[in-house]
Design an enzyme around this catalytic site. Structure first.
Site, PDB file in Angstrom:
ATOM      1  N   HIS A  23       1.099  -1.077  -0.051  1.00 20.32           N
ATOM      2  CA  HIS A  23       0.217   0.156   0.124  1.00 20.32           C
ATOM      3  C   HIS A  23       0.983   1.229  -0.111  1.00 20.32           C
ATOM      4  O   HIS A  23       1.198   1.522   0.941  1.00 20.32           O
ATOM      5  CB  HIS A  23      -0.890  -0.250   1.491  1.00 20.32           C
ATOM      6  CG  HIS A  23      -1.974   1.368   1.285  1.00 20.32           C
ATOM      7  ND1 HIS A  23      -1.771   2.172   2.357  1.00 20.32           N
ATOM      8  CD2 HIS A  23      -3.071   1.316   0.388  1.00 20.32           C
ATOM      9  CE1 HIS A  23      -2.589   3.036   2.666  1.00 20.32           C
ATOM     10  NE2 HIS A  23      -3.554   2.366   1.009  1.00 20.32           N
ATOM     11  N   HIS A  65      -0.979  10.015  -3.837  1.00 20.48           N
ATOM     12  CA  HIS A  65      -2.148   9.804  -3.121  1.00 20.48           C
ATOM     13  C   HIS A  65      -3.443  10.941  -3.305  1.00 20.48           C
ATOM     14  O   HIS A  65      -4.765  10.671  -3.447  1.00 20.48           O
ATOM     15  CB  HIS A  65      -2.055   9.403  -1.507  1.00 20.48           C
ATOM     16  CG  HIS A  65      -3.568   8.991  -1.385  1.00 20.48           C
ATOM     17  ND1 HIS A  65      -4.441   9.667  -0.320  1.00 20.48           N
ATOM     18  CD2 HIS A  65      -3.839   7.515  -0.933  1.00 20.48           C
ATOM     19  CE1 HIS A  65      -5.357   9.155   0.100  1.00 20.48           C
ATOM     20  NE2 HIS A  65      -5.022   7.992  -0.353  1.00 20.48           N
TER      21      HIS A  65
HETATM   22  O1  G3P Z   1      -7.019   1.756  -3.118  1.00 22.00           O
HETATM   23  C1  G3P Z   1      -6.853   0.801  -1.688  1.00 22.00           C
HETATM   24  C2  G3P Z   1      -6.800   2.232  -0.755  1.00 22.00           C
HETATM   25  O2  G3P Z   1      -5.091   2.561  -0.797  1.00 22.00           O
HETATM   26  C3  G3P Z   1      -7.704   2.702  -0.893  1.00 22.00           C
HETATM   27  O3  G3P Z   1      -7.720   3.647  -0.300  1.00 22.00           O
HETATM   28  O4  G3P Z   1      -7.425   5.978   0.262  1.00 22.00           O
HETATM   29  O5  G3P Z   1      -4.907   4.858   0.949  1.00 22.00           O
HETATM   30  O6  G3P Z   1      -5.939   5.035  -1.610  1.00 22.00           O
HETATM   31  P1  G3P Z   1      -6.413   4.873   0.007  1.00 22.00           P
HETATM   32 CA    CA Z   2      -4.905   3.532  -3.423  1.00 18.71          CA
END
Ligand code: G3P
Ligand code: CA
Length: 340
Positions: A23, A65
């Protein structure tokens, strides 16, 4: 009659086990979405490495992000006065040449304090904000030099926002993938979005071969989700509808179980219903330093997701610990089978 998109995509080349999606990179250890965080995620055994993508003013996909630059870069000090009326510095207001002057640092709250104070020191940034192409070149290079393939897991951030500003985020991403010979590698690339319109556009108009994941937000409050009704998308009818344009869902952990501190978590039926609709399930986000209520340690969180819920993969800030969990699990499975 709704005909589902085939769910037999993506992970089948990597065997039956759940996939580990790093992530924003190995973001527990290095500032999110920097190339060092991506290289570390590769070394830690991630199957896929995530890229959140927005566009610069000149239409170049960068890995970031937020649609704003101010939570993770030094834009406010380098480009004082370039913020909009809401006080935010939007990536779309800066050219790539300007973005490349910035330094990316650990994520900060609006009050300037680090979101995760125990992680990488939040001082001045060390790295640039990468373009999507640079990141692909890094992963390509590591895949070759290590002989172990990690895939791309790209999220389109603010598809409608970019369209309102005259930019086509989906097409820009597909063009970069095509220019780098990744646009047909359906075992190695996922595309994801919270916005059904983005995924429908990729499926219906751009006719991509790549697997698509519909992310599901927690909130059902229209003030936060606009015209997207996530509550309805989670119903059986909604899941069948998703299966007409996508290959899977990405729900938050909160949608998979209800937990209370000190009590055993109660699982929801969302994963089973999604599998019935022939959808993959890739929940977000596993964090050892932010365990959900009702979960006492990081391995237990993995056991709930992998053993009890049978998810197909998951986003994790700790790709090393997630890969180790799955490895030890497959070793014990192998040992118990050899004794049968
Ligand atoms: O894309 C999956 C997860 O990353 C969604 O949340 O806010 O971290 O992009 P975010
Ligand atoms: Ca994401």
């Amino acid at each position: 009659m709704i005909s589902p998109v085939s769910a037999e995509v993506g992970a089948e080349g990597r065997g039956e086990r759940s996939i580990v999606i790093a992530h924003r990179g190995a973001s527990a250890y290095l500032p999110e979405h920097t190339l060092p965080a991506k290289a570390l995620a590769h070394a830690q055994g991630a199957d896929f490495i995530e890229q959140d993508v927005v566009l610069t003013r000149d239409g170049i996909p960068i890995v970031l992000h937020d649609v704003h630059l101010d939570s993770t870069t030094d834009v406010a000090s380098r480009f004082s006065g370039r913020e909009r009326g809401d006080g935010r510095f939007y990536a779309i207001d800066f050219t790539l040449a300007e973005v490349q002057q910035l330094r990316a640092h650990e994520r900060l709250n609006r009050d300037g304090r680090p979101v995760f104070p125990e992680r990488f020191p939040a001082g001045p940034g060390l790295s640039q904000v990468p373009t999507l192409e640079e990141e692909i070149q890094l992963i390509d290079g590591l895949n070759r030099s290590t002989g172990r393939v990690a895939g791309l897991y790209i999220e389109l951030k603010g598809f409608a926002f970019h369209a309102e500003n005259g930019l086509d985020l989906a097409e820009a991403v597909i063009n970069v993938l095509r220019d780098n010979q990744w646009d047909k590698r359906s075992d190695d690339v996922y595309l994801q979005s919270f916005e059904p319109a983005a995924l429908r556009y990729l499926h219906d108009d751009l006719k991509t071969d790549l697997p698509l994941i519909q992310l599901l937000a927690d909130s059902d409050d229209p003030d936060q989700t606009g015209d997207i009704d996530f509550g309805r998308l989670r119903t059986d009818e909604g899941l069948r509808e998703i299966a007409t344009y996508a290959n899977g869902i990405g729900p938050s952990l909160n949608q998979l179980y209800q937990g209370k501190r000190g009590e055993v978590p109660v699982l929801t039926d969302l994963v089973a219903r999604a599998h019935k609709a022939r959808l993959l399930v890739h929940p977000y986000t596993l964090r050892a330093d932010q365990l959900p209520d009702g979960i006492s340690d990081f391995d237990e969180l993995h056991r709930v997701l992998v053993d009890s819920l049978d998810v197909d993969g998951f986003f994790t800030d700790f790709p090393d610990r997630s890969a180790t969990f799955l490895q030890s699990q497959s070793q014990s499975l192998g040992q118990s089978q050899s004794h049968e």
